[in-house]
Design a protein around this motif. Sequence first.
Motif, PDB file in Angstrom:
ATOM      1  N   ASP A 132      12.330  50.312  37.736  1.00 39.27           N
ATOM      2  CA  ASP A 132      12.232  49.859  39.123  1.00 39.27           C
ATOM      3  C   ASP A 132      10.848  49.290  39.418  1.00 39.27           C
ATOM      4  OD1 ASP A 132      14.822  50.650  39.556  1.00 39.27           O
ATOM      5  OD2 ASP A 132      14.271  52.566  40.509  1.00 39.27           O
ATOM      6  N   PHE A 133       9.827  49.911  38.855  1.00 35.50           N
ATOM      7  CA  PHE A 133       8.456  49.433  39.031  1.00 35.50           C
ATOM      8  C   PHE A 133       8.309  48.036  38.430  1.00 35.50           C
ATOM      9  CE2 PHE A 133       3.970  49.302  37.595  1.00 35.50           C
ATOM     10  CZ  PHE A 133       3.364  49.419  38.830  1.00 35.50           C
ATOM     11  N   GLY A 134       8.864  47.824  37.239  1.00 36.84           N
ATOM     12  CA  GLY A 134       8.810  46.502  36.594  1.00 36.84           C
ATOM     13  C   GLY A 134       9.548  45.446  37.402  1.00 36.84           C
ATOM     14  N   LYS A 135      10.707  45.801  37.958  1.00 39.01           N
ATOM     15  CA  LYS A 135      11.455  44.861  38.795  1.00 39.01           C
ATOM     16  C   LYS A 135      10.664  44.500  40.054  1.00 39.01           C
ATOM     17  CE  LYS A 135      16.027  46.450  37.364  1.00 39.01           C
ATOM     18  NZ  LYS A 135      17.227  47.179  37.796  1.00 39.01           N
ATOM     19  N   GLY A 136       9.974  45.476  40.605  1.00 36.74           N
ATOM     20  CA  GLY A 136       9.157  45.217  41.789  1.00 36.74           C
ATOM     21  C   GLY A 136       8.018  44.263  41.494  1.00 36.74           C
ATOM     22  N   ILE A 137       7.369  44.437  40.343  1.00 46.87           N
ATOM     23  CA  ILE A 137       6.278  43.545  39.953  1.00 46.87           C
ATOM     24  C   ILE A 137       6.810  42.136  39.727  1.00 46.87           C
ATOM     25  CG2 ILE A 137       4.640  43.017  38.098  1.00 46.87           C
ATOM     26  CD1 ILE A 137       4.136  45.997  37.861  1.00 46.87           C
ATOM     27  N   LYS A 138       7.962  42.016  39.072  1.00 50.38           N
ATOM     28  CA  LYS A 138       8.559  40.698  38.821  1.00 50.38           C
ATOM     29  C   LYS A 138       8.904  40.011  40.139  1.00 50.38           C
ATOM     30  CE  LYS A 138      12.352  38.474  36.395  1.00 50.38           C
ATOM     31  NZ  LYS A 138      13.579  38.660  35.607  1.00 50.38           N
ATOM     32  N   SER A 139       9.476  40.751  41.065  1.00 49.40           N
ATOM     33  CA  SER A 139       9.818  40.192  42.377  1.00 49.40           C
ATOM     34  C   SER A 139       8.568  39.751  43.129  1.00 49.40           C
ATOM     35  CB  SER A 139      10.586  41.231  43.184  1.00 49.40           C
ATOM     36  OG  SER A 139      10.844  40.766  44.478  1.00 49.40           O
ATOM     37  N   PHE A 140       7.501  40.541  43.036  1.00 44.89           N
ATOM     38  CA  PHE A 140       6.248  40.190  43.689  1.00 44.89           C
ATOM     39  C   PHE A 140       5.677  38.895  43.112  1.00 44.89           C
ATOM     40  CE2 PHE A 140       1.590  40.398  43.712  1.00 44.89           C
ATOM     41  CZ  PHE A 140       1.364  40.426  45.074  1.00 44.89           C
ATOM     42  N   LYS A 141       5.687  38.766  41.793  1.00 39.05           N
ATOM     43  CA  LYS A 141       5.160  37.556  41.153  1.00 39.05           C
ATOM     44  C   LYS A 141       5.976  36.328  41.547  1.00 39.05           C
ATOM     45  CE  LYS A 141       2.998  39.657  37.131  1.00 39.05           C
ATOM     46  NZ  LYS A 141       3.000  39.746  35.664  1.00 39.05           N
ATOM     47  N   GLU A 142       7.311  36.466  41.624  1.00 34.40           N
ATOM     48  CA  GLU A 142       8.157  35.348  42.046  1.00 34.40           C
ATOM     49  C   GLU A 142       7.857  34.965  43.492  1.00 34.40           C
ATOM     50  OE1 GLU A 142      12.143  36.680  41.357  1.00 34.40           O
ATOM     51  OE2 GLU A 142      12.023  36.303  39.197  1.00 34.40           O
ATOM     52  N   GLY A 143       7.618  35.953  44.337  1.00 32.17           N
ATOM     53  CA  GLY A 143       7.292  35.676  45.732  1.00 32.17           C
ATOM     54  C   GLY A 143       5.962  34.961  45.875  1.00 32.17           C
ATOM     55  N   VAL A 144       4.984  35.372  45.077  1.00 33.47           N
ATOM     56  CA  VAL A 144       3.679  34.713  45.121  1.00 33.47           C
ATOM     57  C   VAL A 144       3.801  33.283  44.611  1.00 33.47           C
ATOM     58  CG1 VAL A 144       1.371  34.716  44.102  1.00 33.47           C
ATOM     59  CG2 VAL A 144       2.333  36.827  44.990  1.00 33.47           C
ATOM     60  N   ALA A 145       4.561  33.068  43.543  1.00 32.49           N
ATOM     61  CA  ALA A 145       4.748  31.719  43.005  1.00 32.49           C
ATOM     62  C   ALA A 145       5.485  30.847  44.011  1.00 32.49           C
ATOM     63  CB  ALA A 145       5.513  31.777  41.689  1.00 32.49           C
ATOM     64  N   ASP A 146       6.450  31.414  44.722  1.00 31.00           N
ATOM     65  CA  ASP A 146       7.199  30.664  45.733  1.00 31.00           C
ATOM     66  C   ASP A 146       6.281  30.272  46.888  1.00 31.00           C
ATOM     67  OD1 ASP A 146       9.543  29.566  46.899  1.00 31.00           O
ATOM     68  OD2 ASP A 146       9.711  31.341  48.184  1.00 31.00           O
ATOM     69  N   THR A 147       5.404  31.168  47.291  1.00 34.67           N
ATOM     70  CA  THR A 147       4.451  30.877  48.369  1.00 34.67           C
ATOM     71  C   THR A 147       3.485  29.782  47.938  1.00 34.67           C
ATOM     72  OG1 THR A 147       4.601  33.152  49.138  1.00 34.67           O
ATOM     73  CG2 THR A 147       2.717  31.876  49.894  1.00 34.67           C
ATOM     74  N   ASP A 148       3.021  29.833  46.692  1.00 36.46           N
ATOM     75  CA  ASP A 148       2.103  28.816  46.195  1.00 36.46           C
ATOM     76  C   ASP A 148       2.766  27.447  46.153  1.00 36.46           C
ATOM     77  OD1 ASP A 148       0.122  30.669  45.905  1.00 36.46           O
ATOM     78  OD2 ASP A 148       0.393  30.909  43.738  1.00 36.46           O
ATOM     79  N   SER A 149       4.041  27.376  45.767  1.00 37.03           N
ATOM     80  CA  SER A 149       4.720  26.085  45.697  1.00 37.03           C
ATOM     81  C   SER A 149       4.954  25.514  47.095  1.00 37.03           C
ATOM     82  CB  SER A 149       6.041  26.218  44.946  1.00 37.03           C
ATOM     83  OG  SER A 149       6.950  27.028  45.670  1.00 37.03           O
ATOM     84  N   LYS A 150       5.158  26.381  48.094  1.00 37.58           N
ATOM     85  CA  LYS A 150       5.332  25.902  49.461  1.00 37.58           C
ATOM     86  C   LYS A 150       4.020  25.372  50.030  1.00 37.58           C
ATOM     87  CE  LYS A 150       9.220  28.786  50.819  1.00 37.58           C
ATOM     88  NZ  LYS A 150       9.652  29.883  51.689  1.00 37.58           N
ATOM     89  N   SER A 151       2.905  26.004  49.683  1.00 34.36           N
ATOM     90  CA  SER A 151       1.622  25.569  50.219  1.00 34.36           C
ATOM     91  C   SER A 151       1.113  24.320  49.520  1.00 34.36           C
ATOM     92  CB  SER A 151       0.590  26.689  50.099  1.00 34.36           C
ATOM     93  OG  SER A 151       0.328  26.962  48.733  1.00 34.36           O
TER      94      SER A 151
END
Length: 78
Positions: free
Chosen positions: A30-49
């Motif tokens: 679950d911890f690994g899935k949370g980290i993966k989700s966080f990284k995807e969210g950060v990458a998504d935010t960077d692509s929007k900006s």
Amino acid sequence: MSLGPWQIIIIALVILVLFGRGRISEMMGDFGKGIKSFKEGVADTDSKSAAPSPRIEGPAENGTVDPVKQPDSSDTPR
């Protein structure tokens, strides 16, 4: 006060006894899935900006300021 190797081993054994091997591996998954989700969210935010910002024009040759072009509804893709 620092923890020595024996104290760390005893703490690890107590945790293993309390939670069991299956529960610990489930928590780490679950911890690994949370980290993966966080990284995807950060990458998504960077692509929007990375989208270009509107361009602000400087003064025209005759001394007046040109208005900034506002996007029309025909400019937006569907």
